[in-house]
Each structure stands twice: as C-alpha cells, then as structure tokens.
Write a protein that holds these residues in place. Structure first.
Motif, mmCIF file in Angstrom:
data_model
loop_
_atom_site.group_PDB
_atom_site.id
_atom_site.type_symbol
_atom_site.label_atom_id
_atom_site.label_comp_id
_atom_site.label_asym_id
_atom_site.label_seq_id
_atom_site.Cartn_x
_atom_site.Cartn_y
_atom_site.Cartn_z
ATOM 1 N N SER A 129 0.731 -1.275 -0.225
ATOM 2 C CA SER A 129 0.183 0.077 -0.140
ATOM 3 C C SER A 129 0.933 1.278 0.094
ATOM 4 C CB SER A 129 -0.793 0.083 1.346
ATOM 5 O OG SER A 129 -0.089 0.058 2.394
ATOM 6 N N GLN A 130 0.267 2.379 -0.349
ATOM 7 C CA GLN A 130 1.231 3.481 -0.660
ATOM 8 C C GLN A 130 1.691 3.995 0.694
ATOM 9 O OE1 GLN A 130 -0.812 6.105 -3.558
ATOM 10 N NE2 GLN A 130 0.213 7.863 -3.215
ATOM 11 N N GLU A 131 0.820 3.934 1.699
ATOM 12 C CA GLU A 131 1.221 4.411 2.997
ATOM 13 C C GLU A 131 2.425 3.899 3.678
ATOM 14 O OE1 GLU A 131 -1.891 3.299 2.046
ATOM 15 O OE2 GLU A 131 -2.597 5.350 2.256
ATOM 16 N N ASP A 266 7.791 7.387 6.505
ATOM 17 C CA ASP A 266 6.333 7.776 6.030
ATOM 18 C C ASP A 266 5.737 8.727 6.783
ATOM 19 O OD1 ASP A 266 6.217 5.627 3.902
ATOM 20 O OD2 ASP A 266 6.561 4.389 5.561
ATOM 21 N N ARG A 267 5.960 8.811 8.073
ATOM 22 C CA ARG A 267 5.152 9.860 9.006
ATOM 23 C C ARG A 267 5.777 11.276 8.730
ATOM 24 N NH1 ARG A 267 4.484 6.832 14.402
ATOM 25 N NH2 ARG A 267 6.504 5.641 13.505
ATOM 26 N N LYS A 390 -3.771 9.518 -4.588
ATOM 27 C CA LYS A 390 -3.919 8.326 -3.907
ATOM 28 C C LYS A 390 -4.090 7.275 -5.183
ATOM 29 C CE LYS A 390 -4.717 7.149 -0.403
ATOM 30 N NZ LYS A 390 -3.929 6.635 0.921
#
Length: 409
Positions: A129-131, A266-267, A390
C-alpha cells in the motif's frame, strides 16, 4: 488476503534486498582485494583502484539515460535481465586471467547497477500500500548498508583465505537466487500501472531541491571521509589495527541509522532527510575540531555513520513523492547525483589536502553539508504541495501486507 500472496511479495522484496547487497558489495569489494588482484593479474594497485572509480562514474553517467530508454519495459524482464548480466559478468571476470576482461565485466555490471537503483524502489513499493512506501524503501536500504559492514569485510577475508575470485563467485550465487525469485514471482505488468511509477505529489521545485541536497551532502561527506584512514592515523593517533575496528564501528552505526530512521520515513518525510543531513554536518565539523581527542573521534565517527547512511534512503523516498513524472527517472537522477558527489568529494578532498591537511578536508566537508541544510530549508518558502495522488492498493489487501513488512523491519 491469502498467505501465499503475502509470502510471494515478501520473497520478491527479499530478492531485491539481496540484489542490492550483491551489487553494492561487488562495487566496493576490490578495495579490500587490491593487493591480491594486483599480484594475480600483474597490474599496479592504482589500476585495480580504477575498477572502483570507473564503476562509480559509469553509474553516474548512464543512470538517467538507461531509466528513460527502458521506461516501457515490464520490470520483471528488466530486473531479470540485470541480475542475469550480473551473474554472467561475474563468472566471466573470475574465469579470465586479464585485467581488460575484468574491467569489461565491471563496466557491464555497473551498467546494470545504474538501472537497478532506478527501478527497484518503484517495483518494491508498488507491491504494498502507498502508506508504507518509506518503510519498504528502508528495508531495501538495509541490504545496501550491509554491503559495507558485512559484505566487503567478509569478502575480503574470504579472498585472503581462498583467492580473490571466490568471494565474487559467492556474490554471483546471491544474484542467481535473487534472479530465480524475481523471474518466477514478480508479475509481468506494464511499468506505469503501479502507484510506485509516479510521484504521489509531483513538484519540479522540490525535486531539484532534493537533488541538490543529495549532491551537496554527499560531496561534503566524501570530501573528508575518502581520507578517513589518514585522519584516524595522523590526527587521532590510532594504530592500523584499531583503524579497522573504527571502520567497523562506522559501518554498524550506518546500519543502525537506516534501521532507526526507516519506521519514521512515511510519517515525517522531510524530517527524516533534514535531521540526518544536519547531524552529518555536525559530525564532520566535530571531527575537524576535536579529532585530536580519541574519545571525540569515536563519538563523531559513530554519529557520522548513523547520520550519513540514511541520507540516500530518505532522499530516494522523497523522490517517490515529488518526482515530476516517472519515478524511475527521478530515482536515477538522484542516484547519479549521489555518485557524482562521491567522485567530486574525493577530488575536492585531494585538492584540499596539500593546503589545509586532512582536518581541512573534514572542515570543508562539514561546510558543504551545512550548505545543503540551507538549500533544504528553502523548501519551507515554497507554497504547499498539491494534494497527494492516491492510488488503489494491490488486489489482495496490500495494506495488511505492508503491515507485515513494517513488522519485519
């Protein structure tokens, strides 16, 4: 989500990690085998050194053109071809008895590595997933980092025990395993179909900022670090035996830096690039200032390893976000900037040494790194980036697979 789908993707990523380890170790292994190769092939030590210099320059020059030419070819075919050439070129180089054949095999491998670093990240992140893009790139970066701290020392020891050809044969075995995993498990899809093929928030200005930070910070790093052995001997007063231990400390700190930074990429994508670059500057300037004190040197060298190693990983992750068009071209440009920085830093440090000695090289390296922090801070003056684009997750619940990868790394 099926269990077989999860393990298929994790096995592909493991193959890519092993490929990164094999390519990076192959690139730098001649450094540890200089005398053995020189004696066996009856060439000078500097000629063997050119095997490393020429390799890096080849990667710098051809990365972007190769990424552009191959942008429409399914990645299963591209990666399988690159790993096949790695294996064949390695076998040819160890079977031959001439310097020219070895040099030609190295150039062929360098061409493959140039394209590998452009396509491996979009392939890997496209599986999940992209996240969790950043965490997947971090997992990939561990393979490259282990080449320095494990691959080259182990290959050097193996070469000393059994001849310089043996460690290259072992590396070709790693490449063969990765080839089988990727050729049999990676789906044959069009490169542009996955979300990893395009920047999620494309921005030309931020792209050039990240590119400049890579070039400047890496130039700063290698202006000093190219001459780290001389620094540890002449400035800090360490013996040759202790210098080997110190370099191991640097390598282990690098692996730790990548591992510690990965979960936050990522964050906090900007911070995970800005903080390592800033700490790299502190470490280089700290070595220039306090290198005469062995305790300060140990602390600053460990800080340099922790900070410098994540820079490429963090900049590659940023490229997956800000790439103006196809990510493989942006990643290839960043890889080229990295290799140009290595060559430019080594050259600049060599020019500085006669006038300012080795401490001066670390001082200039720290100042160049500080300049890259200023460039990166300029991003704060830009208007907010466009909304993130997205993309749908892969078919069998990629989010859960991403969580599995995150837990493993």
């Amino acid at each position: 989500m099926t269990r077989s789908g999860t393990w298929r993707r994790i096995t592909i990523v493991a193959g890519l990690i092993l490929s990164a380890f094999a390519f990076n170790t192959t690139e730098n292994l001649p450094i540890g085998l200089l005398k053995l190769i020189s004696s066996d092939l009856d060439v000078s030590l500097s000629s063997v050194g050119y095997l490393v210099t020429g390799y890096g320059l080849t990667v710098a020059v051809v990365s972007v053109p190769l990424a552009h030419v191959t942008r429409r070819i399914p990645r299963r075919y591209v990666l399988s071809g690159l790993l096949a050439v790695l294996c064949v070129a390695t076998w040819v180089s160890v079977a031959g008895s001439s310097y020219g054949l070895l040099l030609g095999a190295r150039v062929a491998t360098a061409l493959c590595q140039a394209l590998f670093w452009a396509v491996q990240a979009p392939v890997a992140v496209g599986l999940f997933s992209q996240e969790v893009r950043g965490r997947v790139v971090a997992a990939m970066s561990v393979g490259g980092s282990l080449a320095t701290v494990l691959g080259v020392p182990a290959g050097t020891w193996l070469g000393q025990q059994h001849g310089w050809r043996v460690p290259f044969l072992v590396l070709s075995g790693f490449g063969l395993f990765a080839l089988v995993a990727i050729a049999t498990l990676l789906p044959t899809t069009r490169p542009e179909e996955g979300h990893g093929a395009f920047g999620s928030a494309p921005d030309v200005r931020r792209f050039f900022i990240v590119l400049s930070v890579t070039a400047l910070s890496v130039t700063g790093m290698f202006t000093g670090f190219t001459y780290i052995v001389e620094f540890l001997n002449d400035v800090s007063g360490f013996s040759d035996d202790v210098v080997s231990v110190m370099l191991m400390v640097f390598g282990l700190a690098g692996v730790a830096g990548v591992s510690l930074t990965g979960p936050f990429v990522d964050r906090h994508p900007r911070a995970t690039l800005a903080l390592p670059v800033a700490l790299q500057g502190v470490a280089l300037l700290g070595l220039a200032w306090g290198g005469g004190n062995q305790a300060v040197t140990i602390a600053m060298l460990a800080l340099l390893g922790v900070s410098a190693a994540p820079v490429f990983m963090a900049s590659q992750t940023r490229m997956l976000t800000v790439a103006p068009s196809r990510t493989e071209v942006a990643l290839a440009a960043n890889s080229a900037a990295f290799n140009v920085g290595v060559a430019a830093g080594a050259l600049l440090g060599g020019v500085i040494l006669p006038a300012l000695e080795v401490r001066g090289a670390f001082l200039v390296g720290g100042l160049l790194t500080a300049a890259s922090v200023v460039v990166l801070a300029g991003e704060l003056l830009l208007p907010p980036p466009p909304a993130r684009r997205k993309a749908p997750a892969p078919a069998d619940d990629a989010g859960a697979v991403g969580d599995a990868v995150a837990e493993r790394h």
